[in-house]
Design a protein around this motif. Structure first.
Motif, mmCIF file in Angstrom:
data_model
loop_
_atom_site.group_PDB
_atom_site.id
_atom_site.type_symbol
_atom_site.label_atom_id
_atom_site.label_comp_id
_atom_site.label_asym_id
_atom_site.label_seq_id
_atom_site.Cartn_x
_atom_site.Cartn_y
_atom_site.Cartn_z
ATOM 1 N N VAL A 21 -17.861 9.756 -20.232
ATOM 2 C CA VAL A 21 -17.953 8.617 -18.536
ATOM 3 C C VAL A 21 -18.154 9.625 -17.751
ATOM 4 N N ARG A 22 -16.887 10.467 -17.773
ATOM 5 C CA ARG A 22 -16.202 10.366 -16.499
ATOM 6 C C ARG A 22 -17.052 11.689 -16.445
ATOM 7 N N PRO A 23 -18.413 12.708 -16.196
ATOM 8 C CA PRO A 23 -18.782 13.338 -15.157
ATOM 9 C C PRO A 23 -19.766 12.435 -14.523
ATOM 10 N N VAL A 24 -19.744 11.146 -14.779
ATOM 11 C CA VAL A 24 -21.169 9.784 -13.731
ATOM 12 C C VAL A 24 -20.249 9.133 -13.412
ATOM 13 N N ARG A 25 -19.147 9.330 -13.493
ATOM 14 C CA ARG A 25 -18.121 7.449 -12.687
ATOM 15 C C ARG A 25 -16.933 8.558 -11.890
ATOM 16 N N ALA A 26 -16.650 10.032 -11.778
ATOM 17 C CA ALA A 26 -15.065 10.402 -11.221
ATOM 18 C C ALA A 26 -15.891 9.937 -9.730
ATOM 19 N N ALA A 27 -16.823 10.882 -9.378
ATOM 20 C CA ALA A 27 -16.720 9.579 -7.751
ATOM 21 C C ALA A 27 -16.335 8.299 -7.464
ATOM 22 N N HIS A 28 -16.678 8.124 -8.465
ATOM 23 C CA HIS A 28 -16.641 6.620 -7.527
ATOM 24 C C HIS A 28 -15.557 6.327 -7.818
ATOM 25 N N ALA A 29 -14.456 6.558 -9.021
ATOM 26 C CA ALA A 29 -13.051 6.345 -10.061
ATOM 27 C C ALA A 29 -12.478 7.725 -8.529
ATOM 28 N N GLU A 30 -12.588 8.431 -8.028
ATOM 29 C CA GLU A 30 -11.715 9.169 -7.002
ATOM 30 C C GLU A 30 -11.428 8.442 -5.958
ATOM 31 N N SER A 31 -13.219 8.011 -5.521
ATOM 32 C CA SER A 31 -12.873 6.663 -4.092
ATOM 33 C C SER A 31 -12.232 5.843 -4.004
ATOM 34 N N ILE A 32 -11.983 4.942 -5.147
ATOM 35 C CA ILE A 32 -11.134 4.262 -5.258
ATOM 36 C C ILE A 32 -10.012 4.565 -5.378
ATOM 37 N N ALA A 33 -9.280 5.333 -6.012
ATOM 38 C CA ALA A 33 -7.927 5.912 -6.286
ATOM 39 C C ALA A 33 -7.456 6.965 -5.030
ATOM 40 N N ALA A 34 -8.130 7.209 -4.448
ATOM 41 C CA ALA A 34 -7.454 7.782 -2.204
ATOM 42 C C ALA A 34 -7.217 6.608 -1.747
ATOM 43 N N GLN A 35 -8.115 5.223 -1.595
ATOM 44 C CA GLN A 35 -7.741 4.627 -1.268
ATOM 45 C C GLN A 35 -6.388 3.433 -1.469
ATOM 46 N N SER A 36 -5.561 4.396 -2.637
ATOM 47 C CA SER A 36 -4.969 3.745 -2.915
ATOM 48 C C SER A 36 -3.402 3.745 -2.771
ATOM 49 N N ALA A 37 -3.034 2.775 -3.229
ATOM 50 C CA ALA A 37 -1.229 3.608 -3.215
ATOM 51 C C ALA A 37 -1.124 4.912 -4.200
ATOM 52 N N LEU A 38 -0.097 6.133 -4.017
ATOM 53 C CA LEU A 38 0.500 7.340 -4.917
ATOM 54 C C LEU A 38 -0.084 7.284 -6.595
ATOM 55 N N ASP A 39 1.298 5.536 -6.174
ATOM 56 C CA ASP A 39 2.056 5.873 -7.499
ATOM 57 C C ASP A 39 0.985 4.419 -8.402
ATOM 58 N N GLU A 40 -0.213 4.496 -8.145
ATOM 59 C CA GLU A 40 -1.172 3.101 -8.612
ATOM 60 C C GLU A 40 -2.282 4.413 -8.927
ATOM 61 N N ARG A 41 -2.120 5.560 -8.801
ATOM 62 C CA ARG A 41 -3.838 6.226 -8.746
ATOM 63 C C ARG A 41 -3.660 6.620 -10.327
ATOM 64 N N ALA A 42 -2.988 7.536 -10.754
ATOM 65 C CA ALA A 42 -3.396 7.416 -13.054
ATOM 66 C C ALA A 42 -3.492 6.828 -13.244
ATOM 67 N N ASP A 43 -3.267 5.643 -13.271
ATOM 68 C CA ASP A 43 -3.695 4.242 -13.371
ATOM 69 C C ASP A 43 -5.109 3.602 -13.713
ATOM 70 N N ILE A 44 -5.709 4.246 -12.365
ATOM 71 C CA ILE A 44 -6.756 3.488 -11.131
ATOM 72 C C ILE A 44 -7.564 4.554 -12.116
ATOM 73 N N LEU A 45 -7.602 6.304 -11.850
ATOM 74 C CA LEU A 45 -8.170 6.754 -13.032
ATOM 75 C C LEU A 45 -8.824 6.890 -14.136
ATOM 76 N N ARG A 46 -7.490 6.353 -15.323
ATOM 77 C CA ARG A 46 -7.437 6.340 -16.130
ATOM 78 C C ARG A 46 -8.636 5.125 -16.544
ATOM 79 N N LEU A 47 -8.526 3.721 -15.944
ATOM 80 C CA LEU A 47 -8.478 2.150 -15.636
ATOM 81 C C LEU A 47 -10.620 3.105 -15.921
ATOM 82 N N HIS A 48 -11.192 3.571 -14.883
ATOM 83 C CA HIS A 48 -12.201 4.145 -14.475
ATOM 84 C C HIS A 48 -12.851 4.930 -15.261
ATOM 85 N N LEU A 49 -11.941 6.033 -15.493
ATOM 86 C CA LEU A 49 -12.435 6.977 -16.622
ATOM 87 C C LEU A 49 -12.138 7.399 -17.568
ATOM 88 N N ASP A 50 -11.072 6.655 -18.827
ATOM 89 C CA ASP A 50 -10.384 7.387 -19.951
ATOM 90 C C ASP A 50 -10.620 6.583 -20.389
#
Length: 235
Positions: free
Chosen positions: A150-179
């Motif tokens: 999933v990561r190569p296909v969805r990384a850009a989408h996940a990173e765009s969401i994380a970039a607009q979110s609070a710093l303390d939420e970003r790790a969980d966002i990337l994990r939710l979408h990619l891991d």
């Protein structure tokens, strides 16, 4: 689970040895005619789309599609995987069981997918396989494979969401979408065990005894068969 190469699909795997009864993938909008031919060789005769209506793109193939909206609302962009899975299991049991019912009723192999083929697909496939007789270890091992696909296909989408979110939420966002960490699906299986296991969970949410028997029969037939289709890549 064995990874299969299907043109136009990603995160594609078929369950059990021999002729598969269940295939899991990511979204199917890019499925090509060659990919359709591979799926037909795998015995796929129905596709179960777990996404919400607004997520679904045009269908460019002739395989019948059954849509089952698992979330019943917009899929979450943020949150912990474990909380998302537990929320679905506790509040969307009828939808999850409805998707498994399509698999059970199919006279052929069923392909189950959502967007990434990781979360909604992971829960439906876990329930179907466990009810059919697979072990928790087999389900966890399979689920863990999705992240790398999933990561190569969805990384850009996940990173765009994380970039607009609070710093303390970003790790969980990337994990939710990619891991697809083992502990996330293990937590889901623990919730399912509160009902007495997958079969009891599914029965509590509408699956019939005959459908559970059909799932077990599908797996038994697959285990008795020999690997014989062109799409197989590796075990």
């Amino acid at each position: 689970m064995r990874t299969i190469e299907v043109e136009g699909l990603f995160n594609a795997r078929a369950v059990d040895a021999g002729i598969p009864w269940l295939v899991r993938t990511g979204a199917t909008e890019n499925l090509t005619p060659a990919g359709v031919a591979t799926l037909r060789q795998c015995g796929v005769g129905v596709i179960v789309d777990l996404r919400e209506p607004f997520e679904q793109g045009p269908i460019g193939h002739d395989i019948p599609v059954h849509a089952v909206s698992i979330y019943g609302t917009n899929p979450p962009d943020t949150g912990r995987l474990e909380d998302v899975y537990e929320g679905l299991l506790r509040t969307r049991g009828a939808a999850l069981a409805g998707a498994v019912a399509v698999v059970a009723d199919a006279q052929s192999a069923a392909l189950v997918h959502c967007t990434a083929g990781k979360d909604r697909t992971g829960l439906v496939v876990a329930l179907a396989r466990l009810a059919a007789g697979a072990t928790a270890a087999e389900v966890i091992d399979d689920y863990e494979l999705s992240g790398a696909e999933v990561r190569p296909v969805r990384a850009a989408h996940a990173e765009s969401i994380a970039a607009q979110s609070a710093l303390d939420e970003r790790a969980d966002i990337l994990r939710l979408h990619l891991d697809s960490p083992r502990e996330a699906i293990a937590h889901a299986l623990a919730v399912i065990d509160e009902w007495g296991g997958a079969s009891e969970y599914l029965k509590a949410h509408g699956l019939r005894d005959a459908q559970l028997a059909a799932l077990r029969a599908k797996r038994e037939r697959a285990l008795e068969s020999q690997p014989s289709f062109a799409g197989e890549a590796r075990s």
